[in-house]
Design an enzyme around this catalytic site. Structure first.
Site, PDB file in Angstrom:
ATOM      1  CB  SER A 145      -1.581  -9.976   4.102  1.00  0.00           C
ATOM      2  OG  SER A 145      -0.994  -9.593   5.332  1.00  0.00           O
ATOM      3  CE1 TYR A 158      -6.299 -11.298   6.579  1.00  0.00           C
ATOM      4  CE2 TYR A 158      -4.005 -11.128   7.263  1.00  0.00           C
ATOM      5  CZ  TYR A 158      -5.063 -10.662   6.513  1.00  0.00           C
ATOM      6  OH  TYR A 158      -4.902  -9.567   5.695  1.00  0.00           O
TER       7      TYR A 158
END
Length: 260
Positions: A145, A158
């Site tokens: 990501s 995250y």
């Protein structure tokens, strides 16, 4: 590599990006293994879509945080197809927490996210290594990501887990060649149910609008556009390994100077 008649194992492919990748590869004649943690009905629906495209599809349940599950996924794939050409480490999880709220995350949150987002891909790659090496021209795609590159995203935990995945991609690329290529794909804002549920409908709509406006291409990723990038890496990336591909409409660049 030749996609037709290859076999791809895509973790976390009952919905979203994973499902789009499975369908995209099936359109190219690639047999697929669909895995899910809880969403069996979604996985079965994706599998049916793939079979309707003329390929074979296998549905398996697994928690990639568990090493035994990872090894069982590879074994079941080989029992069914006799080969494994592509591993897409897509399964992921998060906890939505404002980055300024340092008390909103605890040790267990980090451990839970790392177990799926970082350790899971490692365990899957380790389990698949012998089968992938046997194919001579094999690919591992890690779904990272832009959060892991820029320190943004649904939570600090995250972002940290995806940053670790990017680094691990480079480490694995060094040791798994020449038979296996290992690359990371880093989407930015991805339109869809996952973010809308996590952010809430109003916040999602506002962030989508701002992100599109700020990106040079004035658009953001969809599961399907991410799947197309994965397909491109597989078809044209036999000499590409250890790389990180951003998919965000150029948002990481900032707006073009002088744009009206």
């Amino acid at each position: 590599m030749k996609i037709k008649d290859a076999v791809a194992l895509i973790t976390g492919s009952s919905s979203g990006i994973g499902a789009a990748i499975a369908r995209t590869l099936a359109e190219q004649g690639c047999h697929v293994v669909i895995t899910y943690s809880r969403n069996q009905s979604g996985a079965e629906a994706v599998s049916e879509d793939c079979r309707n495209l003329g390929v074979k599809a296998l549905v398996l349940q697994a928690d990639v945080a568990q090493d035994a599950d990872c090894r069982n996924l590879v074994k079941a794939t080989l029992d069914q197809f006799g080969q494994l050409d592509i591993l897409v480490n897509n399964a992921g999880t998060t906890k939505f927490c404002n980055h300024a709220d340092l008390e909103g995350l605890d040790k267990q949150d980090f451990l839970d996210l790392y177990a799926v987002n970082t350790i899971g891909p490692y365990q899957m790659t380790r389990a698949a290594e012998p089968a992938l090496r046997a194919r001579r021209t094999a690919h591992v795609i890690n779904m990272a990501s832009i959060a892991g590159l820029s320190g943004i995203g649904s939570s600090i935990a995250y972002a940290a887990s995806k940053g670790a995945l990017v680094t691990m991609t480079r480490s694995l690329a060094r040791v798994l060649g020449p038979e296996i290529r290992v690359n990371a794909v880093c989407p930015g804002f991805v339109q869809g149910e996952w973010l809308e549920k996590g952010l809430g409908e109003e916040a999602y709509a506002k962030l989508l609008s701002r992100t599109k406006a700020a990106a040079p291409l004035q658009d953001t990723a969809t599961p399907e556009s991410v799947a197309q990038v994965v397909l491109g890496l597989l078809i044209g990336g036999d000499l590409t390994t250890g790389e990180t591909v951003l998919i965000d409409g150029g948002a990481h660049l900032g707006p073009a100077p002088g744009r009206r």
